[in-house]
Design a protein around this motif. Structure first.
Motif, PDB file in Angstrom:
ATOM      1  N   ARG A 123      -8.652   1.136 -10.769  1.00  0.00           N
ATOM      2  CA  ARG A 123      -7.191   1.007 -10.671  1.00  0.00           C
ATOM      3  C   ARG A 123      -6.502   1.043 -12.041  1.00  0.00           C
TER       4      ARG A 123
ATOM      5  N   MET B 205      -5.559   9.621  -6.703  1.00  0.00           N
ATOM      6  CA  MET B 205      -6.270   8.446  -6.191  1.00  0.00           C
ATOM      7  C   MET B 205      -6.157   8.375  -4.668  1.00  0.00           C
TER       8      MET B 205
ATOM      9  N   THR C  62       3.885   8.831 -14.765  1.00  0.00           N
ATOM     10  CA  THR C  62       3.754   9.731 -13.613  1.00  0.00           C
ATOM     11  C   THR C  62       2.922  10.968 -13.966  1.00  0.00           C
TER      12      THR C  62
ATOM     13  N   ARG D 222      -0.585   9.957 -13.510  1.00  0.00           N
ATOM     14  CA  ARG D 222      -0.940   9.805 -12.099  1.00  0.00           C
ATOM     15  C   ARG D 222      -1.034  11.146 -11.371  1.00  0.00           C
TER      16      ARG D 222
ATOM     17  N   GLU E  59       1.102  -2.159 -11.773  1.00  0.00           N
ATOM     18  CA  GLU E  59       2.095  -2.555 -10.779  1.00  0.00           C
ATOM     19  C   GLU E  59       1.782  -3.942 -10.222  1.00  0.00           C
TER      20      GLU E  59
ATOM     21  N   LYS F  32       0.825  -1.218   0.000  1.00  0.00           N
ATOM     22  CA  LYS F  32       0.000   0.000   0.000  1.00  0.00           C
ATOM     23  C   LYS F  32       0.860   1.269   0.000  1.00  0.00           C
TER      24      LYS F  32
ATOM     25  N   ILE G 155      -2.443   2.287 -11.988  1.00  0.00           N
ATOM     26  CA  ILE G 155      -1.786   1.771 -10.779  1.00  0.00           C
ATOM     27  C   ILE G 155      -1.843   0.241 -10.799  1.00  0.00           C
TER      28      ILE G 155
ATOM     29  N   LYS H  65       3.111   5.899  -5.630  1.00  0.00           N
ATOM     30  CA  LYS H  65       3.048   5.950  -7.094  1.00  0.00           C
ATOM     31  C   LYS H  65       1.820   6.712  -7.569  1.00  0.00           C
TER      32      LYS H  65
ATOM     33  N   PHE I  45       2.452   8.242   5.048  1.00  0.00           N
ATOM     34  CA  PHE I  45       3.865   7.863   5.048  1.00  0.00           C
ATOM     35  C   PHE I  45       4.457   8.149   6.433  1.00  0.00           C
TER      36      PHE I  45
ATOM     37  N   CYS J 225      -3.451   5.470   4.225  1.00  0.00           N
ATOM     38  CA  CYS J 225      -2.043   5.084   4.242  1.00  0.00           C
ATOM     39  C   CYS J 225      -1.184   6.347   4.228  1.00  0.00           C
TER      40      CYS J 225
ATOM     41  N   PHE K 131      -7.146   5.572  -1.605  1.00  0.00           N
ATOM     42  CA  PHE K 131      -7.504   4.164  -1.462  1.00  0.00           C
ATOM     43  C   PHE K 131      -8.436   3.929  -0.262  1.00  0.00           C
TER      44      PHE K 131
ATOM     45  N   GLU L 244       1.906   1.771  -3.614  1.00  0.00           N
ATOM     46  CA  GLU L 244       0.770   2.207  -4.441  1.00  0.00           C
ATOM     47  C   GLU L 244       0.406   3.659  -4.153  1.00  0.00           C
ATOM     48  N   ASN L 245       0.380   4.013  -2.868  1.00  0.00           N
ATOM     49  CA  ASN L 245       0.034   5.387  -2.512  1.00  0.00           C
ATOM     50  C   ASN L 245       1.066   6.368  -3.048  1.00  0.00           C
TER      51      ASN L 245
ATOM     52  N   ARG M 223      -3.380  15.282   0.382  1.00  0.00           N
ATOM     53  CA  ARG M 223      -2.135  14.964  -0.324  1.00  0.00           C
ATOM     54  C   ARG M 223      -2.374  14.823  -1.826  1.00  0.00           C
TER      55      ARG M 223
END
Lengths: 300, 271
Positions: free
Chosen positions: B67, B108, B100, B103, B75, A180, B72, A186, B116, B114, B110, A183-184, B178
């Motif tokens: 997706r 996106m 990129t 993207r 991947e 994850k 994405i 990217k 960092f 999540c 999810f 993915e986040n 973000r």
């Protein structure tokens, strides 16, 4: 009428558990006592050389006939060989681990991991023989030496030996970072290398450091392969950091002389003292690497 | 001070948008994992602005479609697709040789928040790492992004604090912020409220509604009530195929098909 369990059943089960507990306790105590025995033995057997007058433990001269047991050449040799091994193994291992961990093909990853784990299992004497047969000669040819049995050869060989250990543990540390995060990162338009350096590496670095320390532990303890290619010269290189000089490590010294020394002699005691130094370094490395591995995300 | 016009369509973007009446267009789209066909022969046109909800039972292929819209899914090992997918008038493969760029234009968020493992401040700026921003600009972008995600009041006094110390709802809004500071033309949301509390969920719904007036939002949701509250357009998928699509007014009215009606009222699909 249904048959009920006898009231003695819980007691029987409890009795069995108690027996198992005692068995486990004895096993644990036995393991602990073995470790303690080793440590106590090393300290006790180091006594004679530590108490002996003019043994010159911290000198550079090793001459059992004159009662001189300077361990510095061996200690320096161990550290120098380790530094060369690390310089060979770590950059290669890190790059390869990143490639394997970040590749999309799980089949390729499994295949490479399989071969790496096979490499870890190859006995060190086999590496030593390859060192004698090839590496030795290559180093002599490249640097125009009479003999390739020098510190550099030992360091490179040791680097090759610890490479699979370092690589596979580093790959584990990188792969343990959940998908994850990749993915986040990217999805924010980061390039693959940016994802690795900005998101993956900060999380995997403690695991990678732990992998490095474990590999170092293996490097320090390696005897046979090093003994075959280092040249076994009990003196400091001249100039000091000359890798093309023959040398000696603690393990290669022990491997050569333990059988020749009389049990209980000061000579034997000096060898045991070197073992104590080796064990101390290895214990510190192991504890540090365990601490670092505990901090990696998969263990959170 | 040079504050980016977040959420406003920039000049180079508008050139694409002007000649296209759809933000996303799928023609004969099929997606696979290995040999398993997950969605087949999807034809879909999504408007330049507005909120489109993809609804349907689990395994219908909603997330798979989502997706692929920003690639994405490439991947993921063994994932592939056939057909044509156009985003902002350009084919997602040949039109975006540098993925990129795609993207950055198609943000996106999810299902699972999540963040960092760094500060709230650094999280917001993660997607802008390559841009040379002054401290003041960076600070303004962070503030604006957090305000958009209704998070500024809660975290303004601890921007240097670790992002993973936030609650799940706050983390999800941070993920939204973000994505928004990149000024995307399309925003993909994969069940963004599935794992957060009702209050945070409500805040995100409000945000999605307001964003939908400016950009195209595609959102996967299992929550029919949510789709009813926020969507302009609804696509009902089942078993890898589109059962029915239309405006919210149509899809939640008696005029919709029997299958849609069954799914909406009984949360059951007999496809």
């Amino acid at each position: 009428m249904s048959r009920s369990l006898s009231p003695t059943w819980p007691n029987r089960i409890f009795g069995k558990l108690k027996g198992l507990q005692i068995y486990a306790l004895i096993s644990a105590a036995l393991s602990l006592s073995i470790v303690l025995t080793i440590i106590v033995t090393l300290f006790v057997q180091s006594g004679p050389v530590l108490l002996a007058e003019n043994s010159g433990l911290m000198s550079t001269s090793w001459n059992p006939d004159k009662g001189q047991f300077g361990v510095l050449p061996m200690l320096f040799g161990s550290v120098f060989v380790m530094i060369i091994a690390v310089s060979v193994a770590f950059p290669l291992g890190l790059l390869a681990a990143v490639y394997i961990a970040e590749t999309r093909s799980s089949r390729l990853r499994r295949l490479i991991k399989f071969f790496l784990e096979m490499l870890v299992g190859i006995p060190s004497i086999v590496y030593g023989l390859i060192g004698v047969a090839h590496l030795n000669i290559w180093v002599a040819d490249i640097f125009d030496l009479q003999s390739g049995r020098v510190i550099l050869t030992a360091g490179i060989l040791l680097g090759i030996m610890i490479l699979p250990t370092f690589l596979t543990l580093t790959e584990d540390a990188i792969s343990a970072i959940p998908t994850k995060f990749r993915e986040n990162a990217k999805s924010l338009g980061l390039y693959r290398h940016e994802v690795f350096f900005s998101v993956i590496l900060p999380q995997a670095k403690t695991g990678i450091a732990g992998a490095g320390l474990l590999a170092l532990g293996r490097a320090l303890g390696e005897t046979m392969a090093v003994m075959l290619v280092i040249g076994s010269l009990d003196r400091l290189p001249s100039p000091l950091f000359n890798p093309l000089s023959s040398g000696q490590t603690i393990t290669s010294k022990l491997g050569r002389e333990v059988a020749e020394s009389a049990f209980g002699s000061v000579h034997f005691s000096a060898l045991v003292f070197m073992s104590l130094i080796l064990v101390s370094i290895t214990v510190i490395l192991t504890i540090t690497s365990r601490y670092l591995f505990r901090k990696t995300p998969e263990n959170v | 001070m040079n504050i980016p016009n977040l959420l406003l369509v920039s000049s180079n973007q508008s050139s694409d948008v002007d000649v296209q009446s759809h933000s996303i267009r799928l023609d004969g789209f099929s997606a696979y994992y290995g040999k398993n066909c997950i969605v087949s022969d999807i034809n879909l046109k999504l408007p330049i602005k507005g909120v489109t909800c993809l609804v349907g039972p689990s395994g219908a292929g909603k997330s798979t479609i989502l997706r692929w819209l920003n690639r994405i899914n490439e991947e993921t090992e063994s994932a592939s697709f056939s057909g044509t997918v156009k985003v902002l008038g350009r084919d997602i493969m040949s039109g975006y040789p540098d993925v990129t760029e795609l993207r950055r234009r198609v943000g996106m968020v999810f299902q699972q928040p999540c963040v960092f493992p760094c500060s709230i401040y650094d999280n917001i700026l993660m997607g802008l790492r390559t841009q040379k921003l002054s401290k003041a600009q960076a600070r303004d972008i962070v503030e604006h992004g957090l305000k958009l995600a209704s998070l500024w009041d809660e975290v303004s006094n601890r921007l240097e604090g670790r992002a993973d110390s936030l609650s799940l709802g706050q983390q999800q809004r941070l993920c939204l912020a973000r994505a928004l500071v990149l000024e995307p033309d399309v925003l993909l949301l994969d069940e963004p409220t599935a794992s957060i509390d009702p209050i945070s969920s409500h805040a995100i719904e409000e945000l999605v509604i307001s964003l939908g007036r400016k950009i195209s939002i595609v959102m996967v949701t299992h929550n029919i009530g949510q789709a009813k509250r926020i969507s302009d357009h609804v696509v009902f998928l089942c078993d890898g195929k589109i059962v029915e699509q239309g405006t919210r007014a149509h899809m939640f009215s008696p005029r919709c098909s029997a299958k849609t009606k069954t799914y909406i009222t009984e949360d059951f699909c007999d496809c």
